[in-house]
Design a protein around this motif. Sequence first.
Motif: not given
Length: 348
Positions: A154-177
């Motif tokens: 589910n999409h969550i629109p973060a009001v204050r994104p983390s400047s240290a974090g990567a793109g969430r699609h890429f985190v989620a793709r790596a989760l597949h394994q």
Amino acid sequence: MFRSLGRWARSDVQAALVESAPDRAILRRWADTAEGKACFGPVLAATERDYGTQLAELEGLAEGAGVPVEDLLLTSLRGDFGTAARMGCSTLAWRRETTVVAHNEDGDPRLDGCLMLLTLLVEGEAAVTALWYPGTLPTNAFVATSQGLAWGINHIPAVRPSSAGAGRHFVARALHQAATLDEAVAHLRTHPSAGGFTYTIAEAASGRAAVVEAVAGRVAVVEATPDDPLHWHTNHLRHIPDPPDLPPADPQAAEVRGRYAESIARGRVLSGLTPGPAESPSTWYLQALCSAPLPHGVYRTAASPDPLMTLCTVIADMSNDTITIRRRTGETATCSLTDFTQGVPVTP
């Protein structure tokens, strides 16, 4: 592999970009501003640093489809900048006699007919079948893997994104394994994303299920139990305060509550469900997710003032190795989860 996928889905990827052109134009102009560069640069840098393989997949997809990779990056990263976005999707998890995760994939009506099932069979990796929007990595809707895991996102629109974090699609793709539920949770705890997703994850081997909110570097995990078996999530945070450090009287906090109003209304419906899936899991979940729109249900039809529609419903029964898929037009198909993750065609 993704270059070949891009060639195969070239017309679909290009059509999706045409449909999203107005939104991308706005985002591109914003990305060129000082504020946009300050947001876009760190997220892209973190993605390049930590997710080179997944970024190469997106680059290959763009090359195969004959589109600029910058356009696909903007599409993939637009949820990581704290900008307002249309919110969709409702997900349920059940854990008692059976373990089930069920998901309504809600999206823009312009995407009706674009959503497809994509199976990735990569040598040396777990097989993955995902709901896929052409032009993105197969990460942001529903996933089942040959490791015995399945989850809705589910999409969550973060009001204050983390400047240290990567793109969430890429985190989620790596989760597949991830091999287990615990490994999946550990991945999300240790791999922060700039924006936010909620993952409702079920595991066949243990019969466990959990909701994981992973938003702007913060993570909360709530596990279902036989005594507390039914858990739900829509598009607002339930276990992490968002935005942090904003008192209720702050005007921005009021704006956030307004943004979440429709999601909260769907959550109110789901919280009022009477549990009964043990007797007939697929039938119960189809009734729960597809029976009616608000205020009586969570099925979405793009009727004014709601701009979104439910494009697909997926019900994964981990205990009985079955998955049921319902198209928006009502056709329903059921097959084994094992076959599903290996790419066996699913037909009504």
